[in-house]
Write an enzyme that holds these catalytic residues in place. Sequence first.
Site, PDB file in Angstrom:
ATOM      1  N   GLU A  61     -11.015   0.520  -3.193  1.00  0.00           N
ATOM      2  CA  GLU A  61     -11.289   0.231  -1.778  1.00  0.00           C
ATOM      3  C   GLU A  61     -11.974   1.427  -1.115  1.00  0.00           C
ATOM      4  O   GLU A  61     -11.522   2.568  -1.254  1.00  0.00           O
ATOM      5  CB  GLU A  61      -9.944  -0.084  -1.104  1.00  0.00           C
ATOM      6  CG  GLU A  61     -10.034  -0.680   0.285  1.00  0.00           C
ATOM      7  CD  GLU A  61      -8.633  -1.036   0.816  1.00  0.00           C
ATOM      8  OE1 GLU A  61      -7.711  -1.260   0.005  1.00  0.00           O
ATOM      9  OE2 GLU A  61      -8.481  -1.059   2.045  1.00  0.00           O
ATOM     10  N   LYS A  64      -9.177  -6.818   8.448  1.00  0.00           N
ATOM     11  CA  LYS A  64      -8.136  -6.381   9.381  1.00  0.00           C
ATOM     12  C   LYS A  64      -8.559  -6.917  10.735  1.00  0.00           C
ATOM     13  O   LYS A  64      -9.663  -6.589  11.212  1.00  0.00           O
ATOM     14  CB  LYS A  64      -8.055  -4.851   9.445  1.00  0.00           C
ATOM     15  CG  LYS A  64      -7.480  -4.219   8.189  1.00  0.00           C
ATOM     16  CD  LYS A  64      -7.469  -2.715   8.281  1.00  0.00           C
ATOM     17  CE  LYS A  64      -6.900  -2.122   6.997  1.00  0.00           C
ATOM     18  NZ  LYS A  64      -7.185  -0.671   6.899  1.00  0.00           N
ATOM     19  N   ASP A  93      -7.187   2.879  -3.011  1.00  0.00           N
ATOM     20  CA  ASP A  93      -7.902   2.941  -1.729  1.00  0.00           C
ATOM     21  C   ASP A  93      -8.214   4.405  -1.422  1.00  0.00           C
ATOM     22  O   ASP A  93      -7.302   5.229  -1.299  1.00  0.00           O
ATOM     23  CB  ASP A  93      -7.021   2.335  -0.620  1.00  0.00           C
ATOM     24  CG  ASP A  93      -7.734   2.242   0.726  1.00  0.00           C
ATOM     25  OD1 ASP A  93      -8.881   2.715   0.835  1.00  0.00           O
ATOM     26  OD2 ASP A  93      -7.132   1.685   1.674  1.00  0.00           O
ATOM     27  N   LYS A 130      -1.057  -1.130  -4.446  1.00  0.00           N
ATOM     28  CA  LYS A 130      -2.261  -0.331  -4.119  1.00  0.00           C
ATOM     29  C   LYS A 130      -1.794   1.083  -3.841  1.00  0.00           C
ATOM     30  O   LYS A 130      -0.816   1.289  -3.124  1.00  0.00           O
ATOM     31  CB  LYS A 130      -2.935  -0.956  -2.906  1.00  0.00           C
ATOM     32  CG  LYS A 130      -3.772  -0.027  -2.038  1.00  0.00           C
ATOM     33  CD  LYS A 130      -4.467  -0.825  -0.933  1.00  0.00           C
ATOM     34  CE  LYS A 130      -4.600  -0.012   0.339  1.00  0.00           C
ATOM     35  NZ  LYS A 130      -5.170  -0.803   1.443  1.00  0.00           N
ATOM     36  N   GLY A 149      -3.612  -3.983   6.334  1.00  0.00           N
ATOM     37  CA  GLY A 149      -2.541  -3.607   7.252  1.00  0.00           C
ATOM     38  C   GLY A 149      -2.846  -2.275   7.903  1.00  0.00           C
ATOM     39  O   GLY A 149      -3.649  -1.495   7.387  1.00  0.00           O
ATOM     40  N   ASP A 199     -13.493  -1.947   3.376  1.00  0.00           N
ATOM     41  CA  ASP A 199     -12.538  -2.025   4.486  1.00  0.00           C
ATOM     42  C   ASP A 199     -13.262  -1.477   5.722  1.00  0.00           C
ATOM     43  O   ASP A 199     -13.884  -2.252   6.476  1.00  0.00           O
ATOM     44  CB  ASP A 199     -11.280  -1.213   4.113  1.00  0.00           C
ATOM     45  CG  ASP A 199     -10.272  -1.045   5.236  1.00  0.00           C
ATOM     46  OD1 ASP A 199     -10.550  -1.460   6.376  1.00  0.00           O
ATOM     47  OD2 ASP A 199      -9.173  -0.472   4.997  1.00  0.00           O
ATOM     48  N   LYS A 259      -2.995   5.054  -2.645  1.00  0.00           N
ATOM     49  CA  LYS A 259      -4.032   5.832  -1.987  1.00  0.00           C
ATOM     50  C   LYS A 259      -4.498   6.913  -2.949  1.00  0.00           C
ATOM     51  O   LYS A 259      -3.676   7.511  -3.654  1.00  0.00           O
ATOM     52  CB  LYS A 259      -3.473   6.466  -0.707  1.00  0.00           C
ATOM     53  CG  LYS A 259      -3.091   5.444   0.354  1.00  0.00           C
ATOM     54  CD  LYS A 259      -4.318   4.805   0.979  1.00  0.00           C
ATOM     55  CE  LYS A 259      -3.943   3.885   2.127  1.00  0.00           C
ATOM     56  NZ  LYS A 259      -5.136   3.291   2.756  1.00  0.00           N
ATOM     57  N   SER A 275       0.878  -1.168   0.000  1.00  0.00           N
ATOM     58  CA  SER A 275       0.000   0.000   0.000  1.00  0.00           C
ATOM     59  C   SER A 275       0.914   1.216   0.000  1.00  0.00           C
ATOM     60  O   SER A 275       1.739   1.378   0.906  1.00  0.00           O
ATOM     61  CB  SER A 275      -0.863  -0.024   1.259  1.00  0.00           C
ATOM     62  OG  SER A 275      -1.610   1.167   1.372  1.00  0.00           O
TER      63      SER A 275
END
Length: 374
Positions: free
Chosen positions: A213, A262, A188, A161, A290, A238, A163, A135
């Site tokens: 996400e 998670k 995400d 991934k 994570g 998530d 952000k 990420s």
Amino acid sequence: MKIEAFTIREIQMPLVHFFETSFGRTTGRRILLVTAHCEGINGWAECVAGENPFYSPEWIETAWPTMIEYFVPALVGRSLAQARESVVHMNPVRGHRMAKAAVENALWDAEAKQKQQPLWKLLGGARREIACGVSIGIQDSIEQLLDKIAIEVAAGYRRIKVKVKPGWDVGVLERIRSRWPDILLSCDANSAYRLDQVEHLRKFDQFNLLMVEQPLWNDDIYFHGRLQKQLNTKICLDESIRNARDAEAAVDLGACGIINIKVGRVGGFTEAKSIHDVCQSRGIPVWCGGMLESGVGRMHNVALSTLPNFRLPGDVSASKRYWKEDIIDPEVEVSPEGMITVRGEPGTGYNVREDLIEKLTVRKKTIRAAGVAQ
Ligand code: OSB
Ligand code: MG
């Protein structure tokens, strides 16, 4: 397994590189660790609550007193045959799932050590190697982001991934795809968009993403279902999945095609396993998220990722991406093929570096059962 005492502490660790999401930038972590002291065995776990209540309402300053005033007194002095029995004693408290998870997971760690069994086996794991993704946070420039992706692709990671947020999305994805047309790529948003931005979100469809996400509100399932009907890209939830019921509702509503589990967000290994099972029975793949964990949380994420429906690369990556020196030995390492080999020893197979942890500790409290000597 008699629970004689718990130790709760805060350690502070600077990150090797800042991590920025749509809700803010983190440069170092303040991490709560829990130790369950059970008849000569110490079970360890990490509370993944953040330094601020931005990812979720929980943060370290709610987790600390909730553990000390509620979860520890509910459990200390009890004898449990299995860690999962702890859940019922913590149930009267609503929410505070990250705090709950830390206490429960410390007991799973102790149970695995006491039974001389690998934790991954105790959890129901079915594989010895897990596939890893990374990420990558929002950077100061697109060039800096592309440089970071190049490093992680070269290191062998199997999914990238990034952000995203309004103003750091379509243009960024375009640059990534023009350089790497074929990598497994996802993004995400950490709840940065609203339903009236659906036309904008539909532009993400051109990038052949594995998933987008949590595009909408952190506590929403229903409107993600409305959005999913208008997107080709699969939504991955998530923040909004708190438990197995949420997962079932999300699947029924068509709100996602993938779920990120998670263990902290959902309140511990027992609930994480239930979500895993619901998704497996409904044909929804899951992956392990994570929370910028230290080695203690990371070794538990490795164990969880061995369950059979963890079919996509997770955000479980090498210790050295986060820390100059991790608090476990060995550190979590990733092969050039982007895999972590799960250790065969009892417990997690990683040793907690108690000396280093003592040096990093800024506050600590041990709570003993009545009648247990100092
Ligand atoms: O949404 O997955 C998230 C980190 C902090 C809070 C939320 C998230 C993240 C990450 C980091 O994406 C994953 C990692 O630990 O590398
Ligand atoms: Mg996320």
